[in-house]
Motif scaffolding. Structure first.
Motif, PDB file in Angstrom:
ATOM      1  N   VAL A 121      35.489 -16.439  10.098  1.00 14.34           N
ATOM      2  CA  VAL A 121      35.083 -16.945   8.788  1.00 14.34           C
ATOM      3  C   VAL A 121      33.644 -17.432   8.841  1.00 14.34           C
ATOM      4  CG1 VAL A 121      35.993 -19.265   9.224  1.00 14.34           C
ATOM      5  CG2 VAL A 121      35.719 -18.462   6.873  1.00 14.34           C
ATOM      6  N   GLY A 122      32.919 -17.146   7.786  1.00 13.52           N
ATOM      7  CA  GLY A 122      31.550 -17.619   7.671  1.00 13.52           C
ATOM      8  C   GLY A 122      31.522 -18.992   7.029  1.00 13.52           C
ATOM      9  N   PRO A 123      30.357 -19.594   6.898  1.00 11.50           N
ATOM     10  CA  PRO A 123      30.252 -20.907   6.250  1.00 11.50           C
ATOM     11  C   PRO A 123      30.580 -20.811   4.765  1.00 11.50           C
ATOM     12  CG  PRO A 123      28.084 -20.018   6.680  1.00 11.50           C
ATOM     13  CD  PRO A 123      29.061 -19.082   7.324  1.00 11.50           C
ATOM     14  N   ILE A 124      31.066 -21.893   4.226  1.00  7.66           N
ATOM     15  CA  ILE A 124      31.406 -21.904   2.799  1.00  7.66           C
ATOM     16  C   ILE A 124      30.133 -21.839   1.959  1.00  7.66           C
ATOM     17  CG2 ILE A 124      31.417 -24.420   2.604  1.00  7.66           C
ATOM     18  CD1 ILE A 124      33.860 -24.039   0.678  1.00  7.66           C
ATOM     19  N   THR A 125      30.218 -21.128   0.855  1.00  8.89           N
ATOM     20  CA  THR A 125      29.163 -21.087  -0.148  1.00  8.89           C
ATOM     21  C   THR A 125      29.701 -21.777  -1.385  1.00  8.89           C
ATOM     22  OG1 THR A 125      28.311 -19.004   0.694  1.00  8.89           O
ATOM     23  CG2 THR A 125      27.692 -19.596  -1.555  1.00  8.89           C
ATOM     24  N   ASN A 126      29.035 -22.835  -1.840  1.00 10.37           N
ATOM     25  CA  ASN A 126      29.485 -23.597  -3.002  1.00 10.37           C
ATOM     26  C   ASN A 126      28.550 -23.383  -4.182  1.00 10.37           C
ATOM     27  OD1 ASN A 126      31.793 -25.143  -2.034  1.00 10.37           O
ATOM     28  ND2 ASN A 126      30.325 -26.112  -0.677  1.00 10.37           N
ATOM     29  N   ILE A 127      29.144 -23.310  -5.367  1.00  6.84           N
ATOM     30  CA  ILE A 127      28.368 -23.312  -6.605  1.00  6.84           C
ATOM     31  C   ILE A 127      29.060 -24.243  -7.594  1.00  6.84           C
ATOM     32  CG2 ILE A 127      27.429 -20.986  -6.327  1.00  6.84           C
ATOM     33  CD1 ILE A 127      29.436 -20.078  -8.455  1.00  6.84           C
ATOM     34  N   THR A 128      28.276 -24.870  -8.451  1.00  8.43           N
ATOM     35  CA  THR A 128      28.822 -25.739  -9.490  1.00  8.43           C
ATOM     36  C   THR A 128      28.505 -25.110 -10.841  1.00  8.43           C
ATOM     37  OG1 THR A 128      28.540 -27.676  -8.096  1.00  8.43           O
ATOM     38  CG2 THR A 128      28.780 -28.061 -10.453  1.00  8.43           C
TER      39      THR A 128
END
Length: 91
Positions: A49-56
């Motif tokens: 798994v890669g790092p999480i990508t967050n968007i708001t």
């Protein structure tokens, strides 16, 4: 050579809401005038798994009008249908 992405986990406000195989997602369960934080994890075929990508994202209020004009001209030419966001009202 980087490993290919096999699937994605999609989270909304910390809760897993979908697992998808394509890099796109549509959430049709949102409420108007609400702010959501989405997180995306990408997995390869070996379950790395890669790092999480967050968007708001904040959804528009109920009854609001999208100021962009998207549609078809009488001449048969199209504009705005491919996401290019051409704004013909602001001059």
């Amino acid at each position: 050579m980087a490993p290919e992405v096999a699937f994605y986990f999609v989270f909304r406000n910390g809760v897993n809401i979908a697992n998808v195989s394509e890099p796109n997602f549509t959430d049709s369960t949102v409420a108007s005038g609400t702010t959501y934080t989405y997180g995306f994890y990408a997995f390869d075929y070996h379950y790395n798994v890669g790092p999480i990508t967050n968007i708001t994202v904040t959804t528009p209020p109920a009854g609001s009008v999208d100021p962009r004009q998207v549609g078809v001209r009488p001449t048969g030419t199209y504009w705005g249908a491919a996401g290019e966001q051409i704004d013909l009202r602001s001059r």
